[in-house]
Design a protein around this motif. Structure first.
Motif, short mmCIF file in Angstrom:
data_model
loop_
_atom_site.label_atom_id
_atom_site.label_comp_id
_atom_site.label_asym_id
_atom_site.label_seq_id
_atom_site.Cartn_x
_atom_site.Cartn_y
_atom_site.Cartn_z
N UNK A 1 -26.13 34.98 32.87
CA UNK A 1 -25.87 33.92 33.83
C UNK A 1 -25.14 32.77 33.14
N UNK A 2 -24.14 32.24 33.79
CA UNK A 2 -23.32 31.20 33.19
C UNK A 2 -23.90 29.83 33.51
N UNK A 3 -23.55 28.85 32.69
CA UNK A 3 -23.91 27.47 32.98
C UNK A 3 -23.15 27.01 34.23
N UNK A 4 -23.81 26.25 35.12
CA UNK A 4 -23.12 25.81 36.34
C UNK A 4 -21.89 24.98 36.03
N UNK A 5 -20.85 25.20 36.80
CA UNK A 5 -19.62 24.43 36.64
C UNK A 5 -19.84 22.99 37.08
N UNK A 6 -19.31 22.05 36.31
CA UNK A 6 -19.51 20.65 36.64
C UNK A 6 -18.82 20.22 37.92
N UNK A 7 -17.78 20.95 38.31
CA UNK A 7 -17.05 20.60 39.53
C UNK A 7 -17.41 21.50 40.70
N UNK A 8 -18.55 22.19 40.61
CA UNK A 8 -18.96 23.06 41.72
C UNK A 8 -19.15 22.24 42.99
N UNK A 9 -18.74 22.76 44.15
CA UNK A 9 -18.79 22.00 45.40
C UNK A 9 -20.20 21.95 46.00
N UNK A 10 -21.12 21.29 45.30
CA UNK A 10 -22.51 21.24 45.74
C UNK A 10 -22.64 20.46 47.05
N UNK A 11 -21.98 19.30 47.15
CA UNK A 11 -22.10 18.49 48.36
C UNK A 11 -21.63 19.26 49.59
N UNK A 12 -20.50 19.95 49.47
CA UNK A 12 -19.98 20.72 50.60
C UNK A 12 -20.92 21.87 50.96
N UNK A 13 -21.51 22.49 49.94
CA UNK A 13 -22.43 23.59 50.20
C UNK A 13 -23.69 23.10 50.88
N UNK A 14 -24.24 21.96 50.44
CA UNK A 14 -25.41 21.38 51.09
C UNK A 14 -25.09 20.99 52.53
N UNK A 15 -23.89 20.46 52.77
CA UNK A 15 -23.49 20.14 54.14
C UNK A 15 -23.50 21.40 55.01
N UNK A 16 -23.05 22.52 54.44
CA UNK A 16 -23.10 23.78 55.18
C UNK A 16 -24.52 24.22 55.46
N UNK A 17 -25.41 24.07 54.49
CA UNK A 17 -26.82 24.43 54.70
C UNK A 17 -27.42 23.57 55.81
N UNK A 18 -27.10 22.29 55.79
CA UNK A 18 -27.64 21.39 56.82
C UNK A 18 -27.13 21.78 58.20
N UNK A 19 -25.84 22.08 58.30
CA UNK A 19 -25.28 22.47 59.59
C UNK A 19 -25.93 23.75 60.09
N UNK A 20 -26.12 24.72 59.20
CA UNK A 20 -26.80 25.96 59.59
C UNK A 20 -28.24 25.67 60.01
N UNK A 21 -28.93 24.78 59.30
CA UNK A 21 -30.31 24.43 59.65
C UNK A 21 -30.40 23.97 61.09
N UNK A 22 -29.50 23.05 61.48
CA UNK A 22 -29.54 22.55 62.84
C UNK A 22 -29.25 23.63 63.86
N UNK A 23 -28.23 24.46 63.61
CA UNK A 23 -27.87 25.51 64.56
C UNK A 23 -28.98 26.55 64.69
N UNK A 24 -29.54 26.96 63.57
CA UNK A 24 -30.59 27.98 63.60
C UNK A 24 -31.86 27.42 64.24
N UNK A 25 -32.24 26.19 63.91
CA UNK A 25 -33.42 25.57 64.50
C UNK A 25 -33.28 25.37 65.99
N UNK A 26 -32.11 24.95 66.44
CA UNK A 26 -31.88 24.76 67.87
C UNK A 26 -31.93 26.11 68.60
N UNK A 27 -31.43 27.15 67.96
CA UNK A 27 -31.49 28.48 68.56
C UNK A 27 -32.94 28.92 68.73
N UNK A 28 -33.77 28.69 67.73
CA UNK A 28 -35.19 29.02 67.86
C UNK A 28 -35.82 28.23 69.00
N UNK A 29 -35.45 26.95 69.12
CA UNK A 29 -35.99 26.11 70.19
C UNK A 29 -35.54 26.61 71.56
#
Length: 431
Positions: A46-74
């Motif tokens: 396993x490699x050391x994480x890249x310092x410029x990895x797009x973490x913020x964009x990935x977390x934004x995607x997780x958050x968007x999925x969270x809302x869509x999936x949770x609303x679907x369950x509701x």
């Protein structure tokens, strides 16, 4: 599953993808001596994480999925009469691993549904480094434990495990293997799906990585299965400020159908906690030991009804919480929830899961399963003695506000430095 023995403990053996041969002959076996041997055809370090990895964009995607999936369950009514819990982070990991072998429309749909940016694999590698705490789960004791007033509780334990199980005789694509090994720490383990032993091996893997909170993921697998991707997320943490167990009393919880049920209700008085409110909800933050993890409890501000789904916008609002003096009433809860993912994800736009040539030729996703469970009560993982500390302070001043989670409510466990949602759910009936 053994009885839960901790106070604030969440587990998700969150997703398993059974990728099954489509129109191909069963693979030739290489013999029992190969089963269980890690793949050596790709770099497995396993490699050391890249310092410029797009973490913020990935977390934004997780958050968007969270809302869509949770609303679907509701929308499906799951949150009205049933308790829900799922791990957006774990789902993201599992489908990001699938993305490493996807092409064409399948890749595009995965990117759209989960918000995967370019460089997503490096981002999930970086998230592992930021979120994971490798403390010893055995150091975390149950609510009957005692601790001296000046003794600090142990750090939270957070672990994320990724697994790749391959039918003996199948050779996945080199790029796919390399990505999973280098970015997810998942080297291929060869098994024999045709005999039924693979399900037992995968279940053992899940049990080991969830401290036995989840011990069965598959009762059986299709003998034609050639690959399984698995992810497990495990969290065990104590409240930074535990609830005083002597203040827990049986109180009514108002169900969505208008009836009530008696539940053990934990109470805090005039506690300084971060607070934020929205148009029809309000939320309070309960931090865990160490300050990097927190639970946000979300209650509706109108008449009791269905718990408000946790949305991407709500998760962003949590970042703007302000300290307030609050009286808080919160029930204990302990439950699990399972989900067959393919029909749910199809409603979100992920329906084309057959262009996976990066894994192997002529494979399609045959099954996707999510299991999670959660236990919450007064003290966390080792905080019973700390509960006594609150009892010796002087009487607090009156609180500015009272929040009572005595009706269906939602919650989100977040990693505060990144804002990544680890677990999200709703409590329709804590009893």
């Amino acid at each position: 599953m053994r009885p839960a023995r901790t106070v604030s403990c969440l587990v998700s053996a969150a997703l398993v993808l059974a990728v099954t041969g489509c129109g191909t002959d069963s693979p030739d076996s290489r013999g029992d001596d190969r089963e269980g041997v890690a793949n050596t055809s790709a770099d497995t370090d396993r490699v050391e994480p890249a310092g410029d990895a797009p973490v913020d964009e990935t977390v934004a995607g997780i958050r968007s999925f969270t809302g869509a999936f949770g609303e679907l369950l509701a929308e499906r009514g799951a949150g009205e009469t049933e308790n829900t819990v799922f791990s957006p982070l774990s789902l993201g990991y599992a489908f990001a691993m699938l993305r490493a072998g996807a092409n064409g429309d399948t890749a595009d749909q995965l990117d759209d549904v989960f918000g995967f940016p370019e460089g997503v694999h490096a981002a999930y590698n970086a998230l592992s480094t930021g979120v994971v705490n490798t403390g010893d789960a055995e150091d975390q004791t149950g609510p009957d434990a005692t601790r001296e007033p000046d003794e600090q509780p142990p750090d939270p334990v957070v672990s994320i495990a990724n697994g790749l199980f391959v039918q003996d005789g199948i050779e996945p694509g080199e790029d796919f293997l390399r990505t999973l090994a280098r970015q997810y720490g998942a080297g291929a383990e060869y098994v024999d799906f045709s005999t039924g032993s693979a399900a037992e091996k995968i279940n053992d893997w899940v049990s080991d990585r969830t401290d036995e909170r989840i011990d069965t993921l598959f009762d059986e697998l299709d003998p034609q299965t050639v690959t399984v991707l698995a992810n497990a997320v495990y969290l065990k943490a104590g409240w930074e400020s535990p609830f005083d167990e002597s203040r827990t009393t049986d109180e009514p919880f108002h169900l969505a159908d208008g009836t009530t049920t008696q539940v053990p209700m934990m109470n805090k008085e005039a506690a300084e906690l971060n607070y934020v409110d929205g148009e029809s909800w309000e939320a309070v933050q309960l931090p865990y030991v160490g300050g990097e993890l927190a639970m946000w409890v979300v209650v509706p501000t109108g008449e009791p009804g269905q718990a408000p789904p946790v949305t991407a916008g709500m998760l962003e609002e949590f970042e703007h919480g302000e300290p307030a003096e609050l009286d808080l009433a919160l029930p204990r809860w302990d439950y699990g929830a399972d989900a067959e993912l393919l029909p749910l994800l199809a409603e979100l736009g992920l329906s084309d899961l057959d262009d996976l040539g990066g894994i192997a030729e002529n494979v399609v996703v045959d099954d996707a399963v999510h299991r999670a469970n959660i236990t919450v009560d007064e003290s966390g993982t080792e905080a019973a003695a700390v509960t006594g500390i609150a009892g010796i302070v002087s009487a607090p001043a009156p609180a500015d506000k009272t929040i009572r989670a005595d009706q269906p409510f939602s919650y989100a466990i977040t990693h505060e430095p990144t804002g990544a949602p680890l677990f999200v759910g709703s409590v329709a009936d804590p009893g």
